[in-house]
Enzyme design. Structure first.
Site, PDB file in Angstrom:
ATOM      1  N   ASP A 105       8.235 -10.255   8.066  1.00  0.00           N
ATOM      2  CA  ASP A 105       8.368  -9.166   9.022  1.00  0.00           C
ATOM      3  C   ASP A 105       9.839  -8.752   9.000  1.00  0.00           C
ATOM      4  OD1 ASP A 105       8.745  -7.556  11.243  1.00  0.00           O
ATOM      5  OD2 ASP A 105       7.509  -8.779  12.571  1.00  0.00           O
ATOM      6  N   ARG A 162       0.842  -1.197   0.000  1.00  0.00           N
ATOM      7  CA  ARG A 162       0.000   0.000   0.000  1.00  0.00           C
ATOM      8  C   ARG A 162       0.879   1.249   0.000  1.00  0.00           C
ATOM      9  NH1 ARG A 162      -0.800   1.690   5.690  1.00  0.00           N
ATOM     10  NH2 ARG A 162       0.474   0.324   6.999  1.00  0.00           N
ATOM     11  N   TYR A 201       9.517   7.530  15.756  1.00  0.00           N
ATOM     12  CA  TYR A 201       9.542   7.592  14.287  1.00  0.00           C
ATOM     13  C   TYR A 201      10.672   8.504  13.801  1.00  0.00           C
ATOM     14  CZ  TYR A 201       7.584   7.964   9.546  1.00  0.00           C
ATOM     15  OH  TYR A 201       7.387   7.921   8.186  1.00  0.00           O
ATOM     16  N   SER A 244      12.233  10.355   6.215  1.00  0.00           N
ATOM     17  CA  SER A 244      11.118  11.260   6.499  1.00  0.00           C
ATOM     18  C   SER A 244      11.658  12.604   6.971  1.00  0.00           C
ATOM     19  CB  SER A 244      10.215  10.666   7.580  1.00  0.00           C
ATOM     20  OG  SER A 244       9.294  11.629   8.056  1.00  0.00           O
TER      21      SER A 244
END
Length: 246
Positions: free
Chosen positions: A63, A15, A155, A142
């Site tokens: 995983d 996704r 994160y 990010s």
């Protein structure tokens, strides 16, 4: 078809940004391993979409925080599609809360899915890349890893670590024909961000110099370029954010 004959592994590609990258690399001619952890149906849909357009793809569950699962996935994929030439480390689980309220298991989950995952996948594919003197490792980071964000300590730490991993690995592999780069997407509407209100989304959009949100396909386009044309680009960080990171 700049990647004809190459094999690409895209982690977390059932996704969002990972899915767009898998599809774009297939359009460039690559055989694609669509990795997923729990979204079997969505991963199979990505594979079917690629195959319907004449491409080659398989779905592999693993995983990435678990080395033994990554090792098994890479061996299975190599048997099916050949040695992996392109690795896109995209998979990350997000958990966010203020640091004093963040459960210890959530910290571990984020760090292991992102940093351990990138290390595990790289460790399993890099020997073959070095032997063949060709490889592309592209890490998805990010802006939170560069500038931080309240309530996103886990994160942000993981994504900042990805940048350090990218630069150290680029120096390590530069003479082996393997390039290592990082891509930092701008604000993309994905499952991770869908909880934001419409007002907040408009505020974010207004803060972006080009005046629009980033699409997953924008990120995929840069990844495809780095994979197919980036033979002299390594150790670099590429922002796909409409200028918000300036």
């Amino acid at each position: 078809m700049g990647l004809e004959g190459r094999t690409a592994l895209v982690t977390g590609s059932s996704r969002g940004i990972g899915r767009a990258i898998a599809v774009r690399l297939a359009e460039e001619g690559a055989k694609v391993i669509v990795n997923f952890r729990s979204r079997d149906k969505e991963a199979q849909e990505v594979v079917s979409g690629i195959q319907e357009k004449g491409g080659k793809a398989i779905a592999c569950r693993a995983d990435v925080s678990r080395f033994e699962e990554v090792d098994a996935m890479v061996k299975q994929a190599t048997r099916s599609l050949g040695p992996i030439d392109i690795l896109v480390n995209n998979a990350t689980i997000h958990r966010g809360r203020k640091v004093e309220k963040l459960p210890l298991e959530d910290w571990d989950l984020v760090i292991k899915s992102c940093l351990y995952g990138a290390f595990h996948c790289t460790r399993c594919v890099v020997r073959s890349m070095k032997e063949r003197k060709w490889g592309r490792i592209i890490n998805i980071s990010s802006s939170v890893g560069e500038r931080g964000y309240p309530g996103d300590s886990a994160y942000g730490t993981a994504k900042a670590g990805i940048l350090g991993f990218t630069k150290s690995l680029a120096r390590e592999l530069a003479r082996d024909g393997v390039t290592v780069t990082a891509v930092i997407p701008g604000f993309v509407l994905t499952e991770m961000t869908k909880s934001l209100s419409a007002d907040n989304i408009e505020l974010i959009k207004a803060s972006i110099p080009v005046g629009k949100l980033c699409e997953p396909e924008d990120v995929a386009e840069v990844v495809a370029f780095l994979a197919s044309k980036g033979h002299n680009i390594t150790g670099s960080i590429h922002h796909v954010d409409g200028g918000i990171g300036m």
